[in-house]
Design an enzyme around this catalytic site. Structure first.
Site, PDB file in Angstrom:
ATOM      1  N   ASP A  12      14.813 -23.525  -4.358  1.00 53.94           N
ATOM      2  CA  ASP A  12      14.011 -22.800  -5.165  1.00 53.94           C
ATOM      3  C   ASP A  12      13.773 -22.914  -6.203  1.00 53.94           C
ATOM      4  O   ASP A  12      13.742 -21.320  -6.986  1.00 53.94           O
ATOM      5  CB  ASP A  12      13.511 -21.654  -4.659  1.00 53.94           C
ATOM      6  N   HIS A  40       7.688 -27.866  -2.777  1.00 49.73           N
ATOM      7  CA  HIS A  40       7.978 -27.421  -4.370  1.00 49.73           C
ATOM      8  C   HIS A  40       6.751 -27.528  -5.147  1.00 49.73           C
ATOM      9  O   HIS A  40       5.415 -27.585  -4.709  1.00 49.73           O
ATOM     10  CB  HIS A  40       8.526 -28.827  -5.315  1.00 49.73           C
TER      11      HIS A  40
END
Ligand code: GDP
Length: 421
Positions: A12, A40
């Site tokens: 992340d 994503h």
């Protein structure tokens, strides 16, 4: 040019955002590992997209996107992802999406096994995303999985039936059972839709490289989730590091020309496992809110902390990163002082080497505070626009982790960045 864009931390870091930005200069974007267990998030002029399986280059008109043999693919999920993107006007054809015939199929029973096991573990759970990734990689290495190429095999039904018979030995322990004909119907339904995209990816990539095409490898999850170098067993089930990219793409002979490590201006971690720099209480809540730190795939609140020098230096080394893309600096705008975890303390001894095993579990963070820039940096587009305190913070990070910051991201949208050199 062969570039890997990889994560330095727990995942992340904003890899999708960097791939989307830098993708313009590349002809091909390759995903080389993992499945739909992470997401994503990419925001650009065409909208906001969450990509779990498709390479981020799919959002660019002229980029060819490749899903390598190192991946595990939930066919149903991929069909859904393609449909959602098509609804938003994204073109997806066999010309711009190529799925390796060697990629492993993540079956519904892998997902079910993941859930059954997490439920059985209850309080001791690993924090799996319950997408079947651990079970399917385990089956891959037991050589009891199906690959994309098997979708057209004449003995598919027989192989599947053997696999289901074997899998039911495990499921019986949980009081559950799989039905082979249901599984076959699932494979046919979603497999048929994806077959046009399945091809000989190694042959395609070898030719692409020979033709001088620029290739980018896109990692999912960061160095600390790598199965070998990460915080095992709280890792993912595949190698996430740059060195694996050519292998997971199916062409080990490809040589990376550079590796860009994506790193956040602070730390976050989804799920269980050691996260030494973790902050709690109001300080953590403020940071979580400022950074919008909730998982793209699961919506789970992420654990947050200050920039972790020890883990980041380790991550940079594991990735062999030549340069960094530092993301989310804008999130720290509200801070008068920036918390940085400069070292760990294990049994009263200070260390800057990332510890293993029990030492890591016991490690306590040593925090120091650096001067904050305390102003909005989200509109900065050139190095000169940045306040001195922000430049000092960046210089501190570069020195601490041993790699230069080439790109600085100051917002989620494509153009919200500064090229530092
Ligand atoms: P990835 O899996 O590494 O691509 O990361 P995620 O997509 O899970 O998380 C990154 C999140 O941060 C996404 O919501 C991005 O839109 C957002 N993001 C990326 N870079 C920046 C940045 O520089 N500033 C801000 N405010 N948000 C960013």
């Amino acid at each position: 040019m062969l570039t890997a864009i990889v994560g330095i931390g727990w995942g992340d870091e904003g890899k999708g955002r960097m791939v989307d930005l830098l993708g313009e200069s590349y002809d091909v974007v390759v995903r080389y590992q993992g499945g739909n267990n992470a997401g994503h998030t990419v925001i650009n002029e065409r909208g906001k997209f969450v990509l779990n399986l498709l390479p981020s280059g799919i959002l660019r008109e002229n980029t060819v996107n490749v899903m390598g043999c190192g991946m595990v693919i939930d066919l149903e999920h991929l069909c859904g992802e393609i449909a959602r993107l098509r609804e938003k006007g994204i073109r997806i054809t066999p010309d711009n999406l190529k799925i390796s015939s060697g990629a492993i199929i993540c079956m519904p029973y892998h997902k079910q096994q993941d859930c059954l096991e997490e439920d059985r573990l209850a309080d001791k759970k690993f924090g799996s995303t319950r997408r079947g990734i651990g079970p399917v990689y385990a089956d891959k290495y037991m050589k009891k999985a199906l690959r994309m190429a098997d979708l057209t095999a004449s003995n598919l039904a027989e192989r599947l039936s053997d696999l289901v018979e074997w899998k039911n030995l495990t499921f019986a322990g949980y009081g559950a059972k799989i039905d082979a004909s249901e599984m076959l119907a699932w494979l046919k339904k979603y497999g048929e839709e994806l077959l046009p995209f399945v091809c000989d990816v190694p042959a395609y990539l070898t030719e692409a490289e020979k033709a001088g095409k620029k290739i980018m490898f896109e990692a999912q999850l960061g160095a600390l989730r790598d199965i070998d170098l990460g915080i095992y067993p709280y890792t993912s089930s595949s190698p996430t590091i740059a060195a694996y990219a050519p292998i997971g793409a199916g062409v080990p002979a490809l040589r990376l020309t550079d590796t860009i490590g994506v790193i956040k201006a602070y730390s976050t971690c989804v799920g269980e496992g050691p996260f030494t720099a973790e902050m709690f209480g109001d300080e953590a809540e403020e940071l979580r809110k400022a950074g919008g730190e909730y998982g793209a795939a699961t919506g789970r609140p992420r654990r947050v902390g200050g920039f972790d020098v020890v883990a980041s230096r380790y991550g940079v080394r594991a990735q062999g990163a030549d340069a960094l893309a530092l993301t989310k600096l804008d999130v720290l705008s509200y801070l008068e002082q920036i918390p940085v975890c400069v070292a760990y303390e294990v049994d009263g001894v200070r260390t800057t080497e990332f510890p293993y095993g029990e030492a890591l579990a016991k490690a306590k963070p040593v925090y120091e505070y650096l001067p904050g820039f305390h102003c909005d940096v989200s509109t900065c587009r050139r190095r000169e626009d940045l306040p001195a305190a922000a430049l000092d913070y960046i210089a501190y990070i570069e020195k601490a982790v041993g790699a230069p910051v080439k790109y600085l991201s100051v917002g989620p949208e494509r153009e919200d960045y500064v090229q530092m050199f």
